[in-house]
Design an enzyme around this catalytic site. Structure first.
Site, short mmCIF file in Angstrom:
data_model
loop_
_atom_site.label_atom_id
_atom_site.label_comp_id
_atom_site.label_asym_id
_atom_site.label_seq_id
_atom_site.Cartn_x
_atom_site.Cartn_y
_atom_site.Cartn_z
CD GLU A 39 -1.17 1.29 3.33
OE1 GLU A 39 -2.33 1.52 2.97
OE2 GLU A 39 -0.63 1.84 4.29
CG ASN A 67 -3.95 3.74 6.13
OD1 ASN A 67 -3.07 2.87 6.15
ND2 ASN A 67 -3.66 5.03 6.28
CG HIS A 68 -2.10 5.15 2.35
ND1 HIS A 68 -2.73 6.32 2.71
CD2 HIS A 68 -0.96 5.10 3.12
CE1 HIS A 68 -2.03 6.94 3.65
NE2 HIS A 68 -0.97 6.22 3.92
CG HIS A 149 -2.63 -1.72 7.11
ND1 HIS A 149 -1.37 -2.03 6.60
CD2 HIS A 149 -2.73 -0.37 7.00
CE1 HIS A 149 -0.77 -0.93 6.20
NE2 HIS A 149 -1.58 0.10 6.45
CG HIS A 174 -0.73 1.47 9.67
ND1 HIS A 174 -0.96 2.22 8.54
CD2 HIS A 174 -0.98 2.30 10.73
CE1 HIS A 174 -1.34 3.44 8.89
NE2 HIS A 174 -1.35 3.52 10.21
CG HIS A 176 5.93 1.82 7.69
ND1 HIS A 176 6.25 2.65 6.62
CD2 HIS A 176 4.66 1.44 7.46
CE1 HIS A 176 5.22 2.74 5.81
NE2 HIS A 176 4.23 2.01 6.31
#
Length: 269
Positions: A39, A67-68, A149, A174, A176
Protein backbone atom coordinates in the site's frame (compact mmCIF):
# COMPACT_ATOMS: atom_id res chain seq x y z
CA UNK A 1 3.73 -24.94 4.24
CA UNK A 2 6.25 -22.12 4.49
CA UNK A 3 4.88 -18.60 3.99
CA UNK A 4 7.13 -15.54 3.62
CA UNK A 5 5.51 -12.18 4.38
CA UNK A 6 7.01 -8.74 3.74
CA UNK A 7 5.80 -5.70 5.70
CA UNK A 8 4.99 -2.38 4.01
CA UNK A 9 7.19 -1.80 0.94
CA UNK A 10 7.85 1.95 0.81
CA UNK A 11 8.43 3.52 -2.59
CA UNK A 12 10.92 2.60 -5.28
CA UNK A 13 13.73 2.25 -2.77
CA UNK A 14 11.72 -0.30 -0.83
CA UNK A 15 11.00 -2.17 -4.04
CA UNK A 16 14.69 -2.20 -4.90
CA UNK A 17 15.53 -3.49 -1.42
CA UNK A 18 13.11 -6.41 -1.77
CA UNK A 19 14.20 -7.08 -5.34
CA UNK A 20 17.80 -7.43 -4.18
CA UNK A 21 17.03 -10.27 -1.76
CA UNK A 22 13.76 -11.93 -2.74
CA UNK A 23 15.01 -14.81 -4.85
CA UNK A 24 17.79 -15.56 -2.36
CA UNK A 25 15.34 -15.57 0.55
CA UNK A 26 12.78 -17.74 -1.20
CA UNK A 27 15.43 -20.28 -2.13
CA UNK A 28 17.31 -20.19 1.18
CA UNK A 29 14.16 -20.43 3.29
CA UNK A 30 12.36 -22.87 0.96
CA UNK A 31 9.35 -20.56 0.93
CA UNK A 32 6.28 -21.97 -0.80
CA UNK A 33 4.19 -18.80 -0.88
CA UNK A 34 5.09 -15.09 -0.74
CA UNK A 35 2.86 -12.24 0.43
CA UNK A 36 3.74 -8.53 0.63
CA UNK A 37 1.97 -5.38 1.75
CA UNK A 38 2.11 -2.93 -1.16
CA UNK A 39 0.00 0.00 0.00
CA UNK A 40 2.99 2.35 0.24
CA UNK A 41 4.75 1.34 -2.95
CA UNK A 42 3.65 3.98 -5.46
CA UNK A 43 5.52 7.12 -4.39
CA UNK A 44 4.84 6.19 -0.79
CA UNK A 45 1.04 6.17 -0.91
CA UNK A 46 -1.23 3.78 -2.76
CA UNK A 47 -0.61 1.27 -5.53
CA UNK A 48 -0.75 1.80 -9.29
CA UNK A 49 -1.39 -1.06 -11.68
CA UNK A 50 2.17 -0.78 -12.98
CA UNK A 51 3.60 -1.22 -9.49
CA UNK A 52 1.21 -4.04 -8.66
CA UNK A 53 2.36 -5.88 -11.77
CA UNK A 54 6.01 -5.25 -10.89
CA UNK A 55 5.49 -7.00 -7.55
CA UNK A 56 3.85 -9.97 -9.25
CA UNK A 57 6.63 -10.15 -11.83
CA UNK A 58 9.17 -10.05 -9.00
CA UNK A 59 7.70 -13.21 -7.51
CA UNK A 60 5.16 -11.95 -4.98
CA UNK A 61 2.15 -14.29 -4.99
CA UNK A 62 -0.29 -11.98 -3.19
CA UNK A 63 -0.27 -8.24 -2.48
CA UNK A 64 -2.22 -6.78 0.44
CA UNK A 65 -3.21 -3.17 1.08
CA UNK A 66 -4.30 -0.94 3.99
CA UNK A 67 -5.66 2.54 4.70
CA UNK A 68 -4.13 3.91 1.49
CA UNK A 69 -6.07 1.38 -0.60
CA UNK A 70 -7.74 4.14 -2.66
CA UNK A 71 -4.92 6.71 -2.75
CA UNK A 72 -4.30 6.02 -6.44
CA UNK A 73 -7.64 6.56 -8.18
CA UNK A 74 -6.81 4.12 -10.98
CA UNK A 75 -7.12 1.22 -8.54
CA UNK A 76 -10.89 1.30 -9.00
CA UNK A 77 -10.36 0.49 -12.67
CA UNK A 78 -8.06 -2.49 -12.23
CA UNK A 79 -8.49 -4.12 -8.81
CA UNK A 80 -11.54 -6.08 -9.92
CA UNK A 81 -9.63 -7.55 -12.87
CA UNK A 82 -6.55 -8.89 -11.08
CA UNK A 83 -6.33 -12.06 -9.04
CA UNK A 84 -3.59 -11.39 -6.50
CA UNK A 85 -4.51 -8.07 -4.89
CA UNK A 86 -6.42 -7.98 -1.59
CA UNK A 87 -7.84 -4.75 -0.15
CA UNK A 88 -9.26 -4.37 3.37
CA UNK A 89 -12.28 -6.61 3.89
CA UNK A 90 -14.02 -4.30 6.35
CA UNK A 91 -14.46 -1.27 4.09
CA UNK A 92 -17.63 0.76 4.48
CA UNK A 93 -19.63 1.27 1.30
CA UNK A 94 -19.03 -0.18 -2.14
CA UNK A 95 -15.52 -0.64 -3.47
CA UNK A 96 -14.34 -3.07 -6.16
CA UNK A 97 -12.05 -5.98 -5.44
CA UNK A 98 -12.09 -8.41 -2.54
CA UNK A 99 -10.90 -8.44 1.06
CA UNK A 100 -10.21 -12.17 1.13
CA UNK A 101 -9.26 -14.76 -1.46
CA UNK A 102 -8.18 -18.40 -1.68
CA UNK A 103 -5.12 -19.52 -3.63
CA UNK A 104 -4.05 -23.02 -4.62
CA UNK A 105 -0.46 -24.03 -3.95
CA UNK A 106 0.32 -27.55 -5.16
CA UNK A 107 -3.16 -28.70 -4.26
CA UNK A 108 -3.25 -26.91 -0.89
CA UNK A 109 -5.58 -23.97 -0.34
CA UNK A 110 -4.21 -20.82 1.29
CA UNK A 111 -6.58 -18.00 2.15
CA UNK A 112 -5.32 -14.42 2.51
CA UNK A 113 -7.44 -11.79 4.26
CA UNK A 114 -6.73 -8.08 4.74
CA UNK A 115 -8.28 -6.37 7.79
CA UNK A 116 -8.11 -2.70 8.82
CA UNK A 117 -7.83 -1.65 12.44
CA UNK A 118 -9.99 1.21 13.72
CA UNK A 119 -7.95 2.81 16.51
CA UNK A 120 -6.24 6.12 15.57
CA UNK A 121 -7.36 5.76 11.93
CA UNK A 122 -9.22 8.71 10.37
CA UNK A 123 -11.37 6.73 7.96
CA UNK A 124 -14.19 4.67 9.42
CA UNK A 125 -14.26 0.93 8.79
CA UNK A 126 -16.69 -1.82 9.66
CA UNK A 127 -16.01 -3.74 12.85
CA UNK A 128 -12.95 -5.94 12.41
CA UNK A 129 -14.16 -8.83 14.61
CA UNK A 130 -17.60 -8.98 12.99
CA UNK A 131 -16.11 -8.83 9.49
CA UNK A 132 -13.66 -11.63 10.21
CA UNK A 133 -16.33 -13.81 11.81
CA UNK A 134 -18.49 -13.42 8.72
CA UNK A 135 -15.56 -14.41 6.49
CA UNK A 136 -14.93 -17.53 8.54
CA UNK A 137 -18.61 -18.45 8.40
CA UNK A 138 -18.87 -18.18 4.62
CA UNK A 139 -15.59 -19.28 3.05
CA UNK A 140 -12.57 -20.47 4.93
CA UNK A 141 -9.48 -22.41 3.84
CA UNK A 142 -7.56 -24.57 6.30
CA UNK A 143 -4.47 -22.36 5.98
CA UNK A 144 -5.55 -18.77 6.53
CA UNK A 145 -3.20 -15.76 6.72
CA UNK A 146 -4.45 -12.38 7.97
CA UNK A 147 -2.66 -9.08 7.34
CA UNK A 148 -4.03 -6.80 10.07
CA UNK A 149 -3.26 -3.21 9.06
CA UNK A 150 -3.50 -0.88 12.04
CA UNK A 151 -1.88 1.53 14.50
CA UNK A 152 -2.68 -0.09 17.83
CA UNK A 153 -0.70 -3.08 19.05
CA UNK A 154 -3.35 -3.95 21.64
CA UNK A 155 -6.07 -3.87 19.00
CA UNK A 156 -4.05 -6.37 16.98
CA UNK A 157 -3.49 -8.53 20.06
CA UNK A 158 -7.20 -8.56 20.83
CA UNK A 159 -8.07 -9.58 17.27
CA UNK A 160 -5.44 -12.34 17.16
CA UNK A 161 -6.45 -13.71 20.56
CA UNK A 162 -10.12 -13.71 19.62
CA UNK A 163 -9.43 -15.78 16.50
CA UNK A 164 -6.64 -17.90 18.02
CA UNK A 165 -6.95 -21.40 16.63
CA UNK A 166 -9.30 -20.30 13.84
CA UNK A 167 -6.66 -18.84 11.51
CA UNK A 168 -3.03 -19.73 10.86
CA UNK A 169 -1.52 -16.30 11.42
CA UNK A 170 -2.34 -12.69 12.23
CA UNK A 171 0.58 -10.45 11.28
CA UNK A 172 0.35 -6.69 11.66
CA UNK A 173 1.38 -3.96 9.24
CA UNK A 174 1.11 -0.14 9.01
CA UNK A 175 3.53 1.17 11.67
CA UNK A 176 6.60 0.23 9.56
CA UNK A 177 8.48 -0.76 12.72
CA UNK A 178 9.25 -4.45 13.23
CA UNK A 179 8.06 -5.48 16.69
CA UNK A 180 9.82 -7.92 19.00
CA UNK A 181 6.73 -9.91 19.96
CA UNK A 182 6.54 -12.80 17.50
CA UNK A 183 4.90 -15.83 19.08
CA UNK A 184 2.48 -18.68 18.60
CA UNK A 185 -0.67 -18.17 20.65
CA UNK A 186 -2.05 -20.96 22.88
CA UNK A 187 -4.35 -22.45 20.24
CA UNK A 188 -1.88 -22.31 17.35
CA UNK A 189 -2.20 -18.94 15.63
CA UNK A 190 1.08 -17.16 14.86
CA UNK A 191 1.11 -13.50 15.87
CA UNK A 192 3.34 -10.46 15.45
CA UNK A 193 2.14 -6.88 15.96
CA UNK A 194 4.07 -5.50 12.99
CA UNK A 195 6.23 -7.12 10.34
CA UNK A 196 8.12 -3.87 9.67
CA UNK A 197 8.93 -2.28 6.32
CA UNK A 198 11.27 -2.26 3.35
CA UNK A 199 13.08 0.97 2.48
CA UNK A 200 15.98 3.09 3.65
CA UNK A 201 17.39 2.42 7.12
CA UNK A 202 18.12 6.09 7.88
CA UNK A 203 14.59 7.41 7.48
CA UNK A 204 11.32 7.98 9.28
CA UNK A 205 9.27 4.87 8.47
CA UNK A 206 10.81 4.84 4.99
CA UNK A 207 10.54 8.54 4.17
CA UNK A 208 13.20 11.26 4.04
CA UNK A 209 13.67 12.52 7.60
CA UNK A 210 13.81 16.22 6.67
CA UNK A 211 10.63 16.04 4.58
CA UNK A 212 8.70 14.50 7.48
CA UNK A 213 9.98 17.03 10.00
CA UNK A 214 9.31 19.93 7.60
CA UNK A 215 5.70 18.88 7.17
CA UNK A 216 4.71 17.60 10.60
CA UNK A 217 6.85 19.74 12.90
CA UNK A 218 7.48 22.95 10.97
CA UNK A 219 4.16 23.01 9.10
CA UNK A 220 5.68 23.48 5.67
CA UNK A 221 3.84 22.59 2.48
CA UNK A 222 4.95 19.49 0.63
CA UNK A 223 4.87 15.74 0.79
CA UNK A 224 6.90 13.01 2.39
CA UNK A 225 9.76 12.22 0.03
CA UNK A 226 11.11 8.77 -0.79
CA UNK A 227 14.89 8.31 -0.31
CA UNK A 228 16.92 7.10 -3.28
CA UNK A 229 20.21 6.21 -1.65
CA UNK A 230 21.55 4.81 1.60
CA UNK A 231 21.44 1.47 3.41
CA UNK A 232 18.51 -0.76 2.45
CA UNK A 233 16.34 -2.47 5.05
CA UNK A 234 14.05 -5.42 4.39
CA UNK A 235 11.73 -6.67 7.15
CA UNK A 236 9.80 -9.90 6.72
CA UNK A 237 8.42 -12.90 8.60
CA UNK A 238 8.71 -16.61 7.85
CA UNK A 239 5.84 -18.82 8.94
CA UNK A 240 5.61 -22.59 9.02
CA UNK A 241 2.07 -23.98 8.99
CA UNK A 242 1.01 -27.58 9.50
CA UNK A 243 -0.79 -28.71 6.35
CA UNK A 244 -3.01 -31.10 8.29
CA UNK A 245 -4.23 -28.75 11.02
CA UNK A 246 -3.71 -25.31 9.46
CA UNK A 247 -2.03 -24.15 12.66
CA UNK A 248 1.35 -22.46 12.92
CA UNK A 249 4.37 -24.43 14.07
CA UNK A 250 6.98 -21.66 13.71
CA UNK A 251 7.25 -17.90 13.30
CA UNK A 252 10.60 -16.28 12.52
CA UNK A 253 11.06 -12.50 12.13
CA UNK A 254 13.79 -11.54 9.65
CA UNK A 255 15.51 -8.17 9.28
CA UNK A 256 18.09 -7.59 6.56
CA UNK A 257 20.28 -4.55 6.01
CA UNK A 258 22.00 -4.44 2.64
CA UNK A 259 21.16 -8.12 2.22
CA UNK A 260 22.72 -9.27 5.50
CA UNK A 261 20.63 -10.52 8.40
CA UNK A 262 20.70 -8.34 11.50
CA UNK A 263 21.49 -10.01 14.82
CA UNK A 264 20.22 -7.87 17.69
CA UNK A 265 22.59 -7.05 20.51
CA UNK A 266 23.90 -4.14 22.60
CA UNK A 267 24.25 -0.74 20.95
CA UNK A 268 27.36 1.31 21.69
CA UNK A 269 28.51 4.78 20.72
Amino acid sequence: MRILFFGDIVGQYGFDAVSDVLSKLVKGLSADFVIANGENLSRGKGLTYRDYQRLVDLGIDVVTLGNHYASKTEIRDYIGNVTSLIRPANLKGDFPGTGTSIFNVDGIEIQVTNIMGQAFIEEEFNNDIETMAEILNHHHALIHFVDYHGESTSEKQIFASYFDGQVSAVIGTHTHVQTNDAKILPYGTAFMADAGFSGRVDSIIGFETDSVIDKLVLGKEGRFEIPYEGDKEVDCVLLEVDEETGLATKIEPIRLINGKEVVYGPHHL
